[in-house]
Each structure stands twice: as structure tokens, then as C-alpha cells.
Design a protein around this motif. Structure first.
Motif, PDB file in Angstrom:
ATOM      1  N   LEU A   1       0.838  -1.188   0.000  1.00 43.59           N
ATOM      2  CA  LEU A   1       0.000   0.000   0.000  1.00 43.59           C
ATOM      3  C   LEU A   1       0.869   1.233   0.000  1.00 43.59           C
ATOM      4  O   LEU A   1       1.925   1.259   0.658  1.00 43.59           O
ATOM      5  CB  LEU A   1      -0.878  -0.006   1.255  1.00 43.59           C
ATOM      6  CG  LEU A   1      -1.711   1.228   1.561  1.00 43.59           C
ATOM      7  CD1 LEU A   1      -2.746   1.424   0.477  1.00 43.59           C
ATOM      8  CD2 LEU A   1      -2.388   1.059   2.921  1.00 43.59           C
ATOM      9  N   LYS A   2       0.435   2.258  -0.719  1.00 48.33           N
ATOM     10  CA  LYS A   2       1.139   3.550  -0.702  1.00 48.33           C
ATOM     11  C   LYS A   2       0.126   4.630  -0.372  1.00 48.33           C
ATOM     12  O   LYS A   2      -0.838   4.837  -1.110  1.00 48.33           O
ATOM     13  CB  LYS A   2       1.771   3.814  -2.066  1.00 48.33           C
ATOM     14  CG  LYS A   2       2.869   4.854  -2.062  1.00 48.33           C
ATOM     15  CD  LYS A   2       3.590   4.853  -3.420  1.00 48.33           C
ATOM     16  CE  LYS A   2       4.805   5.718  -3.416  1.00 48.33           C
ATOM     17  NZ  LYS A   2       5.528   5.648  -4.710  1.00 48.33           N
ATOM     18  N   ILE A   3       0.325   5.284   0.766  1.00 47.99           N
ATOM     19  CA  ILE A   3      -0.549   6.365   1.220  1.00 47.99           C
ATOM     20  C   ILE A   3       0.054   7.684   0.770  1.00 47.99           C
ATOM     21  O   ILE A   3       1.272   7.861   0.804  1.00 47.99           O
ATOM     22  CB  ILE A   3      -0.640   6.358   2.758  1.00 47.99           C
ATOM     23  CG1 ILE A   3      -1.178   5.043   3.276  1.00 47.99           C
ATOM     24  CG2 ILE A   3      -1.489   7.509   3.252  1.00 47.99           C
ATOM     25  CD1 ILE A   3      -1.032   4.907   4.786  1.00 47.99           C
ATOM     26  N   SER A   4      -0.794   8.625   0.372  1.00 49.80           N
ATOM     27  CA  SER A   4      -0.285   9.924  -0.053  1.00 49.80           C
ATOM     28  C   SER A   4      -0.720  11.043   0.887  1.00 49.80           C
ATOM     29  O   SER A   4      -1.715  10.932   1.607  1.00 49.80           O
ATOM     30  CB  SER A   4      -0.742  10.243  -1.481  1.00 49.80           C
ATOM     31  OG  SER A   4      -2.142  10.421  -1.512  1.00 49.80           O
ATOM     32  N   CYS A   5       0.048  12.109   0.851  1.00 44.63           N
ATOM     33  CA  CYS A   5      -0.210  13.297   1.673  1.00 44.63           C
ATOM     34  C   CYS A   5       0.111  14.506   0.814  1.00 44.63           C
ATOM     35  O   CYS A   5       1.279  14.843   0.623  1.00 44.63           O
ATOM     36  CB  CYS A   5       0.671  13.240   2.916  1.00 44.63           C
ATOM     37  SG  CYS A   5       0.632  14.715   3.962  1.00 44.63           S
ATOM     38  N   LYS A   6      -0.921  15.121   0.262  1.00 45.15           N
ATOM     39  CA  LYS A   6      -0.714  16.265  -0.634  1.00 45.15           C
ATOM     40  C   LYS A   6      -0.761  17.549   0.173  1.00 45.15           C
ATOM     41  O   LYS A   6      -1.718  17.792   0.910  1.00 45.15           O
ATOM     42  CB  LYS A   6      -1.781  16.296  -1.724  1.00 45.15           C
ATOM     43  CG  LYS A   6      -1.577  17.446  -2.714  1.00 45.15           C
ATOM     44  CD  LYS A   6      -2.398  17.295  -3.945  1.00 45.15           C
ATOM     45  CE  LYS A   6      -2.190  18.484  -4.894  1.00 45.15           C
ATOM     46  NZ  LYS A   6      -0.755  18.634  -5.269  1.00 45.15           N
ATOM     47  N   THR A   7       0.267  18.353   0.030  1.00 45.70           N
ATOM     48  CA  THR A   7       0.370  19.574   0.827  1.00 45.70           C
ATOM     49  C   THR A   7       0.176  20.818  -0.018  1.00 45.70           C
ATOM     50  O   THR A   7       0.331  20.791  -1.242  1.00 45.70           O
ATOM     51  CB  THR A   7       1.733  19.648   1.536  1.00 45.70           C
ATOM     52  OG1 THR A   7       2.736  19.985   0.567  1.00 45.70           O
ATOM     53  CG2 THR A   7       2.088  18.334   2.207  1.00 45.70           C
ATOM     54  N   SER A   8      -0.146  21.885   0.662  1.00 45.14           N
ATOM     55  CA  SER A   8      -0.265  23.188   0.012  1.00 45.14           C
ATOM     56  C   SER A   8      -0.085  24.272   1.058  1.00 45.14           C
ATOM     57  O   SER A   8      -0.212  24.016   2.258  1.00 45.14           O
ATOM     58  CB  SER A   8      -1.635  23.333  -0.676  1.00 45.14           C
ATOM     59  OG  SER A   8      -2.677  23.215   0.267  1.00 45.14           O
ATOM     60  N   GLY A   9       0.219  25.471   0.595  1.00 41.52           N
ATOM     61  CA  GLY A   9       0.308  26.611   1.505  1.00 41.52           C
ATOM     62  C   GLY A   9       1.676  26.857   2.100  1.00 41.52           C
ATOM     63  O   GLY A   9       1.833  27.753   2.930  1.00 41.52           O
ATOM     64  N   TYR A  10       2.670  26.064   1.721  1.00 41.27           N
ATOM     65  CA  TYR A  10       4.032  26.308   2.197  1.00 41.27           C
ATOM     66  C   TYR A  10       5.009  25.691   1.199  1.00 41.27           C
ATOM     67  O   TYR A  10       4.608  24.949   0.298  1.00 41.27           O
ATOM     68  CB  TYR A  10       4.239  25.768   3.608  1.00 41.27           C
ATOM     69  CG  TYR A  10       4.370  24.256   3.718  1.00 41.27           C
ATOM     70  CD1 TYR A  10       3.248  23.430   3.749  1.00 41.27           C
ATOM     71  CD2 TYR A  10       5.619  23.643   3.811  1.00 41.27           C
ATOM     72  CE1 TYR A  10       3.363  22.063   3.851  1.00 41.27           C
ATOM     73  CE2 TYR A  10       5.754  22.269   3.916  1.00 41.27           C
ATOM     74  CZ  TYR A  10       4.622  21.479   3.931  1.00 41.27           C
ATOM     75  OH  TYR A  10       4.738  20.109   4.042  1.00 41.27           O
ATOM     76  N   ASP A  11       6.281  25.987   1.360  1.00 37.39           N
ATOM     77  CA  ASP A  11       7.322  25.472   0.472  1.00 37.39           C
ATOM     78  C   ASP A  11       7.609  24.018   0.830  1.00 37.39           C
ATOM     79  O   ASP A  11       8.461  23.732   1.692  1.00 37.39           O
ATOM     80  CB  ASP A  11       8.578  26.322   0.625  1.00 37.39           C
ATOM     81  CG  ASP A  11       9.693  25.878  -0.322  1.00 37.39           C
ATOM     82  OD1 ASP A  11      10.770  26.474  -0.255  1.00 37.39           O
ATOM     83  OD2 ASP A  11       9.477  24.929  -1.107  1.00 37.39           O
ATOM     84  N   PHE A  12       6.931  23.110   0.175  1.00 36.12           N
ATOM     85  CA  PHE A  12       6.980  21.683   0.518  1.00 36.12           C
ATOM     86  C   PHE A  12       8.406  21.145   0.600  1.00 36.12           C
ATOM     87  O   PHE A  12       8.750  20.428   1.537  1.00 36.12           O
ATOM     88  CB  PHE A  12       6.193  20.902  -0.540  1.00 36.12           C
ATOM     89  CG  PHE A  12       6.276  19.397  -0.408  1.00 36.12           C
ATOM     90  CD1 PHE A  12       7.006  18.649  -1.322  1.00 36.12           C
ATOM     91  CD2 PHE A  12       5.615  18.744   0.611  1.00 36.12           C
ATOM     92  CE1 PHE A  12       7.067  17.271  -1.221  1.00 36.12           C
ATOM     93  CE2 PHE A  12       5.676  17.359   0.726  1.00 36.12           C
ATOM     94  CZ  PHE A  12       6.412  16.622  -0.195  1.00 36.12           C
TER      95      PHE A  12
END
Lengths: 110, 123
Positions: free
Chosen positions: B18-29
Motif C-alpha cells: 500500500l502507498k498512502i499519499s499526503c498532498k500539501t499546500s500553503g508552504y514550500d513543501f
């Protein structure tokens, strides 16, 4: 078995003050900063205290933290029913080269 | 506003991956460590590890080293947690969170969290 030791539960009446302890060693608390999280039922954890005693923006003054030697303490004053949650301490452990959490303390506001 | 949006709940069979994802926004990842925390049913938080996206540098807890793989794609500001050879004991909520160091020399605290991804492993 968690690296940091917290009491499993504490309780107090609304308006009262409660302290939650977090005990570690020189490998972790003794030589690093401590933070605290609040986890309300069914929610993700929320940062309450960083760098031993600093409150992030938006965290009420009722929450305060301190550290002495290899132990840290979270104090919640003027308890409210909405403070019922699990509280976790955390720090960096130099021996593990990793972060570590306490086992968590369940707060009941009677 | 900073956001960490995790992928949805998964039900897997023992032995699957399984591969879980975490998509970010609002900062310099790419410029901040991002980590993963496990919470088994009715249990406490466990620090799994962190990754620095710009360099793909990772720091794993010894308890999870070799058991999980963390990765990141800076082009889409997304972090991933891969779990292999799943067992029933991998059933848990997995949180992603941004890690900071504050006054410390290590990124020891998480200031912003995703809502968690529930992984259920059952035959």
C-alpha cells in the motif's frame, strides 16, 4: 512500552488545574526540547506546546509547559469540558536518532 | 493556509502492499521535513519517521526502519508512505504532519497534521 512515561489518566473538575507529567532520560528530554499535543476524540493531534513552553498561535494561555532535567510537565488551568482529550508529550531521542512520544494521558473533566 | 490532505481509507489483505499519499499546500513543501505517525486502534501515537523532500533525506525510527518507505514528489508537493507485506497488526490510522525544529537541532515536533488515513488489513 513508550520511551517517555506519562500517567495513563488524570482528572479534575471544571475550573480547576491539572498537571500531566512526562518522564524521560538524558538521551531524550534531558538534552532536547519537549512539545505537547492534544488529541480530541476522533481528531488528529494538535500542537499545544513547542520548545518546552512556547504556545503556537491560537493556543489559549490556559495551557503551559515546563521542563526540568529529564522531566516535563503540561499544566492546564481553568479546565473546561472541551479539554477532555488525550495529551501526548514528545521530543527527540539522540540514541534512537528519532522522535519519540509518550504513551499519552487521558484527561477527564468531571 | 497550510493544508495536508491525505488519501482515503484503505482495506487490504495480508501480504499486499500500500502507498498512502499526503498532498500539501500553503508552504514550500521541499524545504520542510514531513513525517508520518502511526496510531493503532485505541493506542497512542508512534513516531515512524520523516523525510526532507528537496534532498529525499530520511530519518526512520528503529521500530519502523526496513518496514516502511517514505518518499516525496516535490513537483506535486506530495509525500508518500509505502507499507509492504501488510499484516493485521498494520491496521491503524496513519497521519502525515510537517516537522519543525524550533530551538532544537532536530525536527522533533509537528505543527500541522493531516486528518489521517485509516488502513485496515484483514483477510
Amino acid at each position: 512500552q513508550s520511551v517517555l512515561t506519562q500517567p495513563p489518566s488524570v482528572s479534575a473538575a471544571p475550573g480547576q488545574k491539572v498537571s500531566i507529567s512526562c518522564s524521560g532520560t538524558t538521551s531524550n528530554i534531558g538534552n532536547n526540547f519537549v512539545c505537547w499535543y492534544q488529541q480530541l476524540p476522533g481528531a488528529a493531534p494538535k500542537l499545544l506546546i513547542q520548545d518546552n513552553n512556547k504556545r503556537p498561535s491560537g493556543v489559549p494561555y490556559r495551557f503551559s509547559g515546563s521542563k526540568s532535567g529529564t522531566s516535563a510537565t503540561l499544566v492546564i488551568s481553568a479546565l473546561q469540558t472541551g479539554d477532555e482529550a488525550d495529551y501526548y508529550c514528545a521530543t527527540w531521542d539522540a540514541s534512537l536518532s528519532a522522535g519519540v512520544f509518550g504513551g499519552g494521558t487521558q484527561l477527564t473533566v468531571l | 493556509e497550510m493544508q495536508l490532505v491525505q488519501s482515503g481509507a484503505e482495506v487490504k489483505k495480508p501480504g499486499e502492499s500500500l502507498k498512502i499519499s499526503c498532498k500539501t499546500s500553503g508552504y514550500d513543501f521541499g524545504s520542510y521535513w514531513i513525517g508520518w505517525v502511526r496510531q493503532m486502534p485505541g493506542k497512542g501515537l508512534e513516531w515512524m519517521g520523516i523525510i526532507y523532500p528537496d534532498y529525499s533525506e530520511t530519518k526512520y525510527s528503529p521500530s519502523f526502519q526496513g518496514q516502511v518507505t517514505m518518499s516525496a514528489d516535490t513537483s506535486i508537493s506530495t509525500a508518500y508512505l509505502q507499507l509492504s507485506s501488510l499484516k493485521a497488526s498494520d491496521t491503524a490510522i496513519y497521519y502525515c504532519a510537517r516537522a519543525l525544529d524550533g530551538y532544537s537541532s532536530e525536527p522533533y515536533f509537528f505543527d500541522s497534521w493531516g486528518r489521517g488515513t485509516l488502513v485496515t488489513v484483514s483477510s
